[in-house]
Each structure stands twice: as structure tokens, then as C-alpha cells.
Design a protein around this motif. Structure first.
Motif, PDB file in Angstrom:
ATOM      1  N   HIS A   1       0.836  -1.206   0.000  1.00  0.00           N
ATOM      2  CA  HIS A   1       0.000   0.000   0.000  1.00  0.00           C
ATOM      3  C   HIS A   1       0.872   1.259   0.000  1.00  0.00           C
ATOM      4  O   HIS A   1       0.614   2.201  -0.762  1.00  0.00           O
ATOM      5  N   GLU A   2       1.917   1.263   0.830  1.00  0.00           N
ATOM      6  CA  GLU A   2       2.811   2.418   0.885  1.00  0.00           C
ATOM      7  C   GLU A   2       3.549   2.611  -0.438  1.00  0.00           C
ATOM      8  O   GLU A   2       3.722   3.743  -0.904  1.00  0.00           O
ATOM      9  N   ARG A   3       3.988   1.524  -1.053  1.00  0.00           N
ATOM     10  CA  ARG A   3       4.692   1.622  -2.329  1.00  0.00           C
ATOM     11  C   ARG A   3       3.761   2.111  -3.435  1.00  0.00           C
ATOM     12  O   ARG A   3       4.165   2.874  -4.307  1.00  0.00           O
ATOM     13  N   LEU A   4       2.509   1.667  -3.408  1.00  0.00           N
ATOM     14  CA  LEU A   4       1.530   2.124  -4.392  1.00  0.00           C
ATOM     15  C   LEU A   4       1.274   3.615  -4.242  1.00  0.00           C
ATOM     16  O   LEU A   4       1.204   4.345  -5.231  1.00  0.00           O
ATOM     17  N   GLU A   5       1.163   4.080  -3.001  1.00  0.00           N
ATOM     18  CA  GLU A   5       0.977   5.513  -2.773  1.00  0.00           C
ATOM     19  C   GLU A   5       2.166   6.307  -3.305  1.00  0.00           C
ATOM     20  O   GLU A   5       1.992   7.356  -3.931  1.00  0.00           O
ATOM     21  N   LEU A   6       3.382   5.809  -3.056  1.00  0.00           N
ATOM     22  CA  LEU A   6       4.572   6.484  -3.552  1.00  0.00           C
ATOM     23  C   LEU A   6       4.591   6.501  -5.082  1.00  0.00           C
ATOM     24  O   LEU A   6       4.883   7.532  -5.698  1.00  0.00           O
ATOM     25  N   LEU A   7       4.249   5.380  -5.701  1.00  0.00           N
ATOM     26  CA  LEU A   7       4.195   5.306  -7.163  1.00  0.00           C
ATOM     27  C   LEU A   7       3.192   6.306  -7.718  1.00  0.00           C
ATOM     28  O   LEU A   7       3.487   7.034  -8.673  1.00  0.00           O
ATOM     29  N   GLU A   8       2.013   6.377  -7.127  1.00  0.00           N
ATOM     30  CA  GLU A   8       0.983   7.306  -7.601  1.00  0.00           C
ATOM     31  C   GLU A   8       1.448   8.748  -7.458  1.00  0.00           C
ATOM     32  O   GLU A   8       1.217   9.573  -8.349  1.00  0.00           O
ATOM     33  N   THR A   9       2.131   9.053  -6.364  1.00  0.00           N
ATOM     34  CA  THR A   9       2.651  10.409  -6.161  1.00  0.00           C
ATOM     35  C   THR A   9       3.696  10.749  -7.215  1.00  0.00           C
ATOM     36  O   THR A   9       3.671  11.836  -7.811  1.00  0.00           O
ATOM     37  N   GLN A  10       4.608   9.815  -7.464  1.00  0.00           N
ATOM     38  CA  GLN A  10       5.662  10.060  -8.443  1.00  0.00           C
ATOM     39  C   GLN A  10       5.094  10.172  -9.857  1.00  0.00           C
ATOM     40  O   GLN A  10       5.559  10.997 -10.650  1.00  0.00           O
ATOM     41  N   LEU A  11       4.098   9.347 -10.180  1.00  0.00           N
ATOM     42  CA  LEU A  11       3.472   9.436 -11.504  1.00  0.00           C
ATOM     43  C   LEU A  11       2.741  10.766 -11.675  1.00  0.00           C
ATOM     44  O   LEU A  11       2.776  11.364 -12.749  1.00  0.00           O
ATOM     45  N   ALA A  12       2.087  11.239 -10.619  1.00  0.00           N
ATOM     46  CA  ALA A  12       1.400  12.533 -10.684  1.00  0.00           C
ATOM     47  C   ALA A  12       2.412  13.660 -10.898  1.00  0.00           C
ATOM     48  O   ALA A  12       2.168  14.587 -11.677  1.00  0.00           O
ATOM     49  N   THR A  13       3.556  13.565 -10.239  1.00  0.00           N
ATOM     50  CA  THR A  13       4.609  14.569 -10.416  1.00  0.00           C
ATOM     51  C   THR A  13       5.131  14.548 -11.845  1.00  0.00           C
ATOM     52  O   THR A  13       5.290  15.599 -12.481  1.00  0.00           O
ATOM     53  N   ALA A  14       5.404  13.356 -12.369  1.00  0.00           N
ATOM     54  CA  ALA A  14       5.890  13.239 -13.751  1.00  0.00           C
ATOM     55  C   ALA A  14       4.852  13.755 -14.733  1.00  0.00           C
ATOM     56  O   ALA A  14       5.200  14.436 -15.709  1.00  0.00           O
TER      57      ALA A  14
END
Length: 60
Positions: free
Chosen positions: A10-23
Motif C-alpha cells: 500500500h505504501e509503495r503504491l501511494e509512492l508510485l501514484e505520487t511520483q506518476l502525478a509529479t511526472a
């Protein structure tokens, strides 16, 4: 670091979503370093070989 597998994922998915939103935001603002978005998609120039001179001498 989470010791529970579900919590970790769950934490890794949240981090991935944050990074994708930034990109995505950077892409929309044309702020991606060394990348160009064209009609045909994302273009990223090839990386230069980053081999120190001393290492290159050993390779040769």
C-alpha cells in the motif's frame, strides 16, 4: 519500513501514484529534463556512456 506485506505494498503504491502525478504535471508543463513530448509520444535522447577515463583504460 513496514513489516506487513499488505501495508508495504500500500505504501509503495501511494509512492508510485505520487511520483506518476509529479511526472505527469512536469510533462504537461514541459519541464521533464532531457525529454520531449511530441505528437507521436515521449522522446528521450539516449544516455551518454559515463565511464571514467581510468576505467575506460582498463576496458581497452
Amino acid at each position: 519500513m513496514a513489516t506487513d506485506g499488505d501495508q508495504y505494498l500500500h505504501e509503495r503504491l501511494e509512492l508510485l501514484e505520487t511520483q506518476l502525478a509529479t511526472a505527469n504535471r512536469m510533462a504537461l508543463d514541459n519541464e521533464l529534463p532531457d525529454a520531449i513530448i511530441t505528437e507521436s509520444g515521449l522522446k528521450i535522447p539516449p544516455l551518454d556512456a559515463a565511464v571514467p577515463d581510468a576505467v575506460q583504460a582498463l576496458i581497452d
